[in-house]
Scaffold this motif. Structure first.
Motif, short mmCIF file in Angstrom:
data_model
loop_
_atom_site.label_atom_id
_atom_site.label_comp_id
_atom_site.label_asym_id
_atom_site.label_seq_id
_atom_site.Cartn_x
_atom_site.Cartn_y
_atom_site.Cartn_z
N PRO A 162 0.74 -1.30 -0.05
CA PRO A 162 -0.04 0.05 -0.07
C PRO A 162 0.86 1.10 -0.01
CG PRO A 162 0.05 -0.99 2.16
CD PRO A 162 1.12 -1.90 1.30
N GLY A 163 0.34 2.44 -0.30
CA GLY A 163 1.19 3.64 -0.23
C GLY A 163 0.24 4.78 -1.13
N ILE A 164 1.32 5.80 -0.91
CA ILE A 164 0.74 7.02 -1.40
C ILE A 164 0.85 7.12 -3.07
CG2 ILE A 164 1.59 8.13 0.44
CD1 ILE A 164 3.80 9.46 -1.28
N ASP A 165 0.06 8.12 -3.55
CA ASP A 165 -0.17 8.28 -4.87
C ASP A 165 0.65 9.71 -5.27
OD1 ASP A 165 -1.81 10.34 -4.13
OD2 ASP A 165 -3.73 9.61 -5.29
N ALA A 166 0.74 10.08 -6.47
CA ALA A 166 1.35 11.32 -6.91
C ALA A 166 0.81 12.42 -6.45
CB ALA A 166 1.46 11.36 -8.45
N GLY A 167 -0.58 12.61 -6.05
CA GLY A 167 -1.18 13.80 -5.90
C GLY A 167 -0.82 13.89 -4.12
N ALA A 168 -0.42 12.75 -3.42
CA ALA A 168 -0.16 12.83 -1.91
C ALA A 168 1.21 13.29 -1.94
CB ALA A 168 -0.46 11.56 -1.38
N ALA A 169 2.06 12.79 -2.85
CA ALA A 169 3.48 13.40 -2.75
C ALA A 169 3.64 14.70 -3.03
CB ALA A 169 4.04 12.28 -3.74
N GLU A 170 2.83 15.43 -3.93
CA GLU A 170 2.88 16.91 -4.17
C GLU A 170 2.13 17.57 -3.05
OE1 GLU A 170 0.31 17.04 -7.64
OE2 GLU A 170 1.81 16.47 -9.24
N TRP A 171 1.28 16.97 -2.42
CA TRP A 171 0.69 17.62 -1.18
C TRP A 171 1.80 17.65 -0.17
CZ3 TRP A 171 -0.47 16.25 3.91
CH2 TRP A 171 -1.05 17.09 4.61
N LEU A 172 2.47 16.43 -0.02
CA LEU A 172 3.54 16.52 1.32
C LEU A 172 4.55 17.48 1.22
CD1 LEU A 172 3.43 12.68 1.97
CD2 LEU A 172 2.62 14.43 3.40
N ALA A 173 5.12 17.42 -0.34
CA ALA A 173 6.20 18.17 -0.68
C ALA A 173 5.86 19.85 -0.42
CB ALA A 173 6.68 18.13 -2.19
N GLY A 174 4.51 19.93 -0.62
CA GLY A 174 4.10 21.64 -0.59
C GLY A 174 4.07 21.86 1.14
N GLN A 175 3.73 20.98 1.78
CA GLN A 175 3.87 21.26 3.45
C GLN A 175 5.18 21.44 3.82
OE1 GLN A 175 0.53 21.48 4.44
NE2 GLN A 175 0.24 20.82 2.34
N GLY A 176 6.21 21.25 3.26
CA GLY A 176 7.67 21.68 3.50
C GLY A 176 8.25 20.51 4.49
N VAL A 177 7.89 19.23 4.24
CA VAL A 177 8.66 18.26 4.69
C VAL A 177 9.90 17.93 4.16
CG1 VAL A 177 6.31 17.13 5.49
CG2 VAL A 177 7.58 16.39 3.42
N VAL A 178 10.87 17.49 5.19
CA VAL A 178 12.20 17.19 4.71
C VAL A 178 12.21 15.77 4.37
CG1 VAL A 178 13.18 19.01 6.08
CG2 VAL A 178 13.03 16.66 7.05
#
Length: 349
Positions: A258-274
């Motif tokens: 199981p795992g994230i999709d591309a949209g989740a990756a984009e959202w997470l990157a937008g939150q400024g996580v390292v």
């Protein structure tokens, strides 16, 4: 996951990659050292809203928002203030090991494998090192790939059409003897606030299934229910329960996840996580929803946004104790010219 899917994905994942470093005498402390190179980088990143950051994930994804010569990506957001904020989360002195043991039988992305061979050099048949005090010693030799078990993905690990983080082209820095830029030895220590999102609890089951997708909306809803929010400079770990398969059914563990999709990756990157991590071997949902589009989340996080990926994180203890935030500590092996590293991060509450 079907063999054809694995083969297709291997074309993208198994290319060697990066390595540019600070000099050997420099201290890799978590400090404002990137501001020394790019004085406005931190202020710009803090002021830029998530939607504006995500615009950089389109066709024009380089140079990096941290500067054309940057090599550490979102790690620019780790400051002494962030470390102090994270340290205040330690109230119990409770320590969690997030790495998993690695051996010859550990499933890994094909054709990766790892093995330890034990030797007693020049001590055959019970011989000892010539000495009055009868010295005996045992050494070990490691043979294998660094992307086995719990691991850190560096920015030289995966790119887009042979272009990697900040526009670095494979032909310019990828060498069989080690990358000459974006090497794992240049990743600063990762000491920050960690956030656990328990997607298994959110879906009211012990484990998500192969190919089960986690969207940005799923993450947002789970965090609301679990009373936690992401902040700039955080590490996020996603608990799916899949790590149980590593012990119960290793073959199944390695075939899908199981795992994230591309949209989740984009959202997470937008939150400024390292860094984005999970208790799976690839963080993204496999089999892929579209078999012709593979590892898009890796491209978004690593290549486009300079966000590290943490794979095969043992999040069971944190999930069991319903720990939603903690001090996260990682100092990876400084393997010069490598693009990945086996790791054992620590969470402290």
């Amino acid at each position: 996951m079907r063999v054809s899917t694995v083969a297709a994905a291997a074309v993208l994942v198994l290319s060697p990659v990066p390595g540019q470093a600070h000099g050997p005498g420099e201290h890799h402390q978590v400090r404002d050292h990137q501001a020394e190179h790019h004085p406005a980088a931190q202020q710009m990143a803090q002021a830029r809203p998530a939607q504006q950051q995500q615009q950089q994930q389109g066709a024009n994804w380089h140079p990096s928002r941290y500067g054309a010569n940057d090599t550490i990506g979102a790690m620019n957001l780790l400051t002494p203030q962030k470390v102090l904020e994270a340290a205040r989360l330690v109230q119990r002195g409770q320590v969690y090991r997030l790495g998993v043991p690695v051996g010859r039988e550990t499933p890994a992305y094909p054709p990766r494998n790892a093995a330890v061979t034990i030797l007693m050099p020049d001590q055959h048949g019970g011989a000892i090192v010539p000495s009055e005090n009868k010295v005996s010693y045992v050494d070990d030799m490691f043979t294998g790939w660094l992307g086995v078990g719990s691991q850190l993905d560096g920015f030289g690990h995966l790119g887009i059409d042979n272009v990697f983080y900040n526009g670095n082209r494979a032909e310019d820095f990828v060498r069989t003897t080690g990358v000459t830029k974006l090497g794992i030895e240049n990743v600063p220590p990762m000491v920050t606030r960690g956030v656990l999102v328990d997607m298994a609890r959110a879906r009211n089951k012990p484990m998500l299934e192969e190919g089960e997708v986690i969207t940005a909306e799923d993450l947002q809803a789970a965090m609301r229910d679990q009373g936690v929010q992401l902040r700039q400079g955080d590490v996020i770990l996603i608990h799916t329960g899949w790590v149980e398969m590593l012990e119960r059914d290793p073959a199944r563990f390695g075939k899908g996840e199981p795992g994230i999709d591309a949209g989740a990756a984009e959202w997470l990157a937008g939150q400024g996580v390292v860094a984005v991590g999970a208790d799976t071997w690839g963080v993204e949902a496999v089999p892929f929803k579209n078999p012709n589009r593979v590892w898009e989340g890796h491209q978004i996080l690593l290549a486009k946004n300079g966000v590290h990926i943490l794979e095969v994180m043992d999040t069971r203890g944190l999930a069991r104790d319903r720990a939603t935030e903690f001090l996260f500590v990682l100092g990876q092996p400084l393997l010069k010219g490598a693009v990945q590293a086996m790791i054992n991060p620590i969470a402290i509450r």
